[in-house]
Write an enzyme that holds these catalytic residues in place. Structure first.
Site, PDB file in Angstrom:
ATOM      1  N   TYR A  99      10.359   4.535   2.182  1.00 12.87           N
ATOM      2  CA  TYR A  99      11.336   3.520   2.601  1.00 12.87           C
ATOM      3  C   TYR A  99      12.732   3.772   2.036  1.00 12.87           C
ATOM      4  CZ  TYR A  99       7.785   0.662   4.849  1.00 12.87           C
ATOM      5  OH  TYR A  99       6.819   0.207   5.702  1.00 12.87           O
TER       6      TYR A  99
ATOM      7  N   ASP B 190       0.808  -1.228   0.000  1.00  9.19           N
ATOM      8  CA  ASP B 190       0.000   0.000   0.000  1.00  9.19           C
ATOM      9  C   ASP B 190       0.840   1.277   0.000  1.00  9.19           C
ATOM     10  OD1 ASP B 190       0.995   0.197   2.581  1.00  9.19           O
ATOM     11  OD2 ASP B 190      -0.898  -0.280   3.548  1.00  9.19           O
TER      12      ASP B 190
HETATM   13  P1  NAD Z   1      -0.112  -9.061  13.501  1.00  5.25           P
HETATM   14  O1  NAD Z   1       1.000  -9.832  14.135  1.00  5.25           O
HETATM   15  O2  NAD Z   1      -0.931  -8.175  14.332  1.00  5.25           O
HETATM   16  O3  NAD Z   1      -1.107 -10.068  12.781  1.00  5.25           O
HETATM   17  C1  NAD Z   1      -0.699 -11.111  12.012  1.00  5.25           C
HETATM   18  C2  NAD Z   1      -1.601 -12.297  12.218  1.00  5.25           C
HETATM   19  O4  NAD Z   1      -1.107 -13.344  11.381  1.00  5.25           O
HETATM   20  C3  NAD Z   1      -1.594 -12.852  13.647  1.00  5.25           C
HETATM   21  O5  NAD Z   1      -2.907 -12.962  14.118  1.00  5.25           O
HETATM   22  C4  NAD Z   1      -0.931 -14.209  13.509  1.00  5.25           C
HETATM   23  O6  NAD Z   1      -1.438 -15.184  14.396  1.00  5.25           O
HETATM   24  C5  NAD Z   1      -1.257 -14.562  12.075  1.00  5.25           C
HETATM   25  N1  NAD Z   1      -0.376 -15.571  11.495  1.00  5.25           N
HETATM   26  C6  NAD Z   1       0.952 -15.750  11.678  1.00  5.25           C
HETATM   27  N2  NAD Z   1       1.377 -16.790  10.949  1.00  5.25           N
HETATM   28  C7  NAD Z   1       0.299 -17.276  10.279  1.00  5.25           C
HETATM   29  C8  NAD Z   1       0.098 -18.351   9.377  1.00  5.25           C
HETATM   30  N3  NAD Z   1       1.098 -19.133   9.014  1.00  5.25           N
HETATM   31  N4  NAD Z   1      -1.143 -18.541   8.886  1.00  5.25           N
HETATM   32  C9  NAD Z   1      -2.168 -17.751   9.247  1.00  5.25           C
HETATM   33  N5  NAD Z   1      -2.051 -16.735  10.110  1.00  5.25           N
HETATM   34  C10 NAD Z   1      -0.819 -16.500  10.621  1.00  5.25           C
HETATM   35  O7  NAD Z   1       0.559  -8.254  12.295  1.00  5.25           O
HETATM   36  P2  NAD Z   1       0.078  -6.912  11.585  1.00  5.25           P
HETATM   37  O8  NAD Z   1       0.956  -5.814  12.070  1.00  5.25           O
HETATM   38  O9  NAD Z   1      -1.371  -6.758  11.701  1.00  5.25           O
HETATM   39  O10 NAD Z   1       0.489  -7.202  10.065  1.00  5.25           O
HETATM   40  C11 NAD Z   1      -0.033  -8.285   9.333  1.00  5.25           C
HETATM   41  C12 NAD Z   1       0.711  -8.446   8.044  1.00  5.25           C
HETATM   42  O11 NAD Z   1       0.290  -7.500   7.079  1.00  5.25           O
HETATM   43  C13 NAD Z   1       2.235  -8.275   8.153  1.00  5.25           C
HETATM   44  O12 NAD Z   1       2.883  -9.186   7.303  1.00  5.25           O
HETATM   45  C14 NAD Z   1       2.433  -6.884   7.661  1.00  5.25           C
HETATM   46  O13 NAD Z   1       3.767  -6.668   7.244  1.00  5.25           O
HETATM   47  C15 NAD Z   1       1.455  -6.895   6.523  1.00  5.25           C
HETATM   48  N6  NAD Z   1       1.124  -5.590   5.950  1.00  5.25           N
HETATM   49  C16 NAD Z   1       1.535  -5.350   4.684  1.00  5.25           C
HETATM   50  C17 NAD Z   1       1.235  -4.171   4.071  1.00  5.25           C
HETATM   51  C18 NAD Z   1       1.732  -3.924   2.693  1.00  5.25           C
HETATM   52  O14 NAD Z   1       1.614  -2.830   2.205  1.00  5.25           O
HETATM   53  N7  NAD Z   1       2.303  -4.896   2.004  1.00  5.25           N
HETATM   54  C19 NAD Z   1       0.505  -3.200   4.739  1.00  5.25           C
HETATM   55  C20 NAD Z   1       0.078  -3.479   6.013  1.00  5.25           C
HETATM   56  C21 NAD Z   1       0.380  -4.685   6.607  1.00  5.25           C
HETATM   57  C1  G6P Z   2       3.194   0.373   5.312  1.00  5.73           C
HETATM   58  C2  G6P Z   2       3.915  -0.603   4.427  1.00  5.73           C
HETATM   59  C3  G6P Z   2       3.727  -1.999   4.937  1.00  5.73           C
HETATM   60  C4  G6P Z   2       4.215  -2.109   6.365  1.00  5.73           C
HETATM   61  C5  G6P Z   2       3.491  -1.103   7.200  1.00  5.73           C
HETATM   62  C6  G6P Z   2       4.139  -1.086   8.566  1.00  5.73           C
HETATM   63  O1  G6P Z   2       1.822   0.205   5.202  1.00  5.73           O
HETATM   64  O2  G6P Z   2       3.491  -0.545   3.112  1.00  5.73           O
HETATM   65  O3  G6P Z   2       4.401  -2.894   4.109  1.00  5.73           O
HETATM   66  O4  G6P Z   2       3.991  -3.404   6.889  1.00  5.73           O
HETATM   67  O5  G6P Z   2       3.602   0.188   6.657  1.00  5.73           O
HETATM   68  O6  G6P Z   2       3.367  -0.338   9.407  1.00  5.73           O
HETATM   69  P1  G6P Z   2       3.523  -0.406  10.986  1.00  5.73           P
HETATM   70  O7  G6P Z   2       2.567   0.630  11.427  1.00  5.73           O
HETATM   71  O8  G6P Z   2       3.190  -1.812  11.386  1.00  5.73           O
HETATM   72  O9  G6P Z   2       4.947  -0.081  11.269  1.00  5.73           O
HETATM   73 MN    MN Z   3       4.397  -2.340   2.040  1.00  2.30          MN
END
Ligand code: NAD
Ligand code: G6P
Ligand code: MN
Length: 441
Positions: free
Chosen positions: A263, A171
């Site tokens: 980043y 995102d």
């Molecule tokens: P979080 O730790 O709060 O939540 C992650 C959840 O995933 C937990 O409930 C955990 O139990 C679960 N989990 C772990 N391993 C698993 C598996 N093998 N199968 C199913 N569930 C599993 O983390 P968060 O801060 O809410 O972030 C969630 C994910 O979303 C992270 O990977 C974060 O980097 C990603 N994210 C990516 C973007 C992006 O732009 N690419 C943006 C926001 C969040």
């Molecule tokens: C942005 C990025 C994600 C990353 C997140 C981290 O949304 O695109 O890839 O996981 O920031 O945010 P946080 O608030 O967990 O540091």
């Molecule tokens: Mn990202």
């Protein structure tokens, strides 16, 4: 109108509430028949599931909503699977950030040694999960944004080379576009960006006004110089994010050609960043003390009250909204434009074809169609070739179980850059990741 079945993997994520609210808010636009949360941690997911039960009963009563830890129940019959798992949880994110910083290197969720450590864990869990999804939902669209998306995308490309319904998304480019629109005082959807890079390592070469065709980048440069840079949702952000966005001003002073992704600061100014990060309290600690607590407190309050009532907030969630719009583009074959992570295949014509790059794509029912960027200038090419080499070597290390390849990946990473430091931080991360990483020999 067809109604869609959606599963969210990582139902216990701190981002799930935003999705539940957004699915309720967008029910006319993207109608659902069934929504299932899946997580491997039943206890973490439960309060979010109960919140969903209460909210949907009030706001979306015809929706078949459930939560489960059973993959067969989760995936069978799904049209879309949104993936947001955090392999190892926030505790391991903390280790990823603290360990390198304690050695004078960047400790960050997705960049540098911490990102590589997380990458190894995510490769294990993501590959396993995608195999499971394909067992029960061979036709489902898998929208992955689990991090580190660059490394995950490379690993999935190799493990599932013929899978055309597997999409990796971040995102942050859209967040930067939204932030730019706030600066310009215009609607972000009226901006038409041109972007190139790898995930969490890219630049906007142009930001066109969709209506007039004017390139607004010179104007953006001037405003940032005078006023700095803020996230679109600055009022809801922690201080560390405000600092990260604010740093765009410094980057634009030194490299004024293109508007950077936030980043890029870690790669361009590692020494400055290390000196301004606290090895004992990083972003992981801030998230655990802030967002994580807030999300579960909100669940507890709603569960105790047994109803949402007027507590339902209509504030939109940009992250969830973007991912839902990606699904919509596929479902309704809109060919709308999104910045996505795709195999290069000539989009950036002076980079290798098999790099997973982040560029503007048109997205429809047959998947993404990347738009050509052409050749990129030497400075950016040099940075990106070094990074893509590091990422590819790390994924080699994962598939081959090779310590040597991991050492090369760490040495080549700009945020390590020295073989002795690479070995030291790699060994510490191997120790901290016992049981999560494959064994490296
Ligand atoms: P979080 O730790 O709060 O939540 C992650 C959840 O995933 C937990 O409930 C955990 O139990 C679960 N989990 C772990 N391993 C698993 C598996 N093998 N199968 C199913 N569930 C599993 O983390 P968060 O801060 O809410 O972030 C969630 C994910 O979303 C992270 O990977 C974060 O980097 C990603 N994210 C990516 C973007 C992006 O732009 N690419 C943006 C926001 C969040
Ligand atoms: C942005 C990025 C994600 C990353 C997140 C981290 O949304 O695109 O890839 O996981 O920031 O945010 P946080 O608030 O967990 O540091
Ligand atoms: Mn990202």
């Amino acid at each position: 109108m067809k109604k869609y079945n959606v599963c969210i993997v990582g139902g216990g994520s701190t981002y799930t509430l935003g999705f539940l609210k957004s699915f309720a808010r967008l029910q006319e636009e993207f109608p659902l028949a069934k929504l299932v949360l899946f997580d491997i941690d039943e206890k973490r997911q439960e309060p979010i599931g109960k919140y969903g039960d209460i909210m949907f009963a009030e706001r979306y009563p015809e929706l078949d909503f459930s939560y489960t830890t059973d993959p067969e129940k989760a995936y069978t019959g799904m049209d879309f699977v949104f993936m947001q798992m955090r392999s190892g949880g926030l505790k391991m994110r903390q280790a990823d950030e603290h360990i390198p910083l304690s050695m004078g290197m960047i400790g960050q969720e997705t960049c540098g040694p911490g990102g590589m450590a997380y990458g190894m864990r995510s490769c294990v869990d993501m590959i396993k999960a995608v195999h499971e999804i394909r067992k029960y939902a061979p036709e489902a669209w898998i929208l992955n944004y689990s991090n580190p998306a660059a490394i995950v995308a490379e690993a999935l490309r190799r493990e599932f080379p013929d899978d055309t319904r597997l999409l990796n998304i971040c995102d942050q480019p859209e967040n930067v576009v939204r932030s730019t629109s706030r600066l310009l005082g215009c609607d972000w959807e009226n901006l038409d960006p041109v972007y190139f890079g790898l995930n969490h390592y890219g630049w906007f070469t142009h930001i066109y006004d969709k209506t007039t065709g004017e390139d607004l980048l010179p104007k953006v440069r001037q405003i940032v110089k005078e006023k700095g840079f803020l996230p679109q949702d600055a009022e809801q952000r922690d201080q560390s994010w405000l600092d990260t966005y604010g740093f765009v001003q410094t980057m634009l002073e030194d490299f004024p050609d293109y508007l950077p992704n936030t980043y890029d600061g870690y790669y361009l100014y590692p020494e400055y960043k290390v000196s301004h990060l606290n090895p004992e309290f990083t972003r992981a600690d801030e998230v655990m003390a802030g967002r994580e607590k807030r999300v579960f407190k909100e669940c507890d309050e709603i569960i105790a009250a047994g109803k949402l009532g007027d507590k339902f907030d209509h504030i939109s969630d940009a992250h969830a909204e973007m991912m839902i719009k990606v699904a919509e583009a596929i479902a309704f074959n809109t060919n709308g434009r999104f910045i996505l992570i795709v195999e290069n295949k000539g989009a950036i014509c002076n980079m290798q074809d098999d790099a997973m790059v982040e560029v503007v794509c048109e997205l429809g029912i047959n998947g993404p169609r990347p738009m050509r960027v052409g050749p990129i200038p030497q400075f950016y090419l040099g940075l990106l070739v070094q990074q893509v080499s590091s990422e590819k070597l790390l994924v080699d290390a994962f598939f081959e179980g090779s310590y040597q390849k991991a050492l090369m990946a760490f040495t080549l990473n700009r945020l390590v850059n020295d073989a002795k430091k690479a070995r030291k931080v790699l060994d510490a991360l191997i120790e901290a990741n016992k049981g999560y990483w494959p064994e490296l020999k």
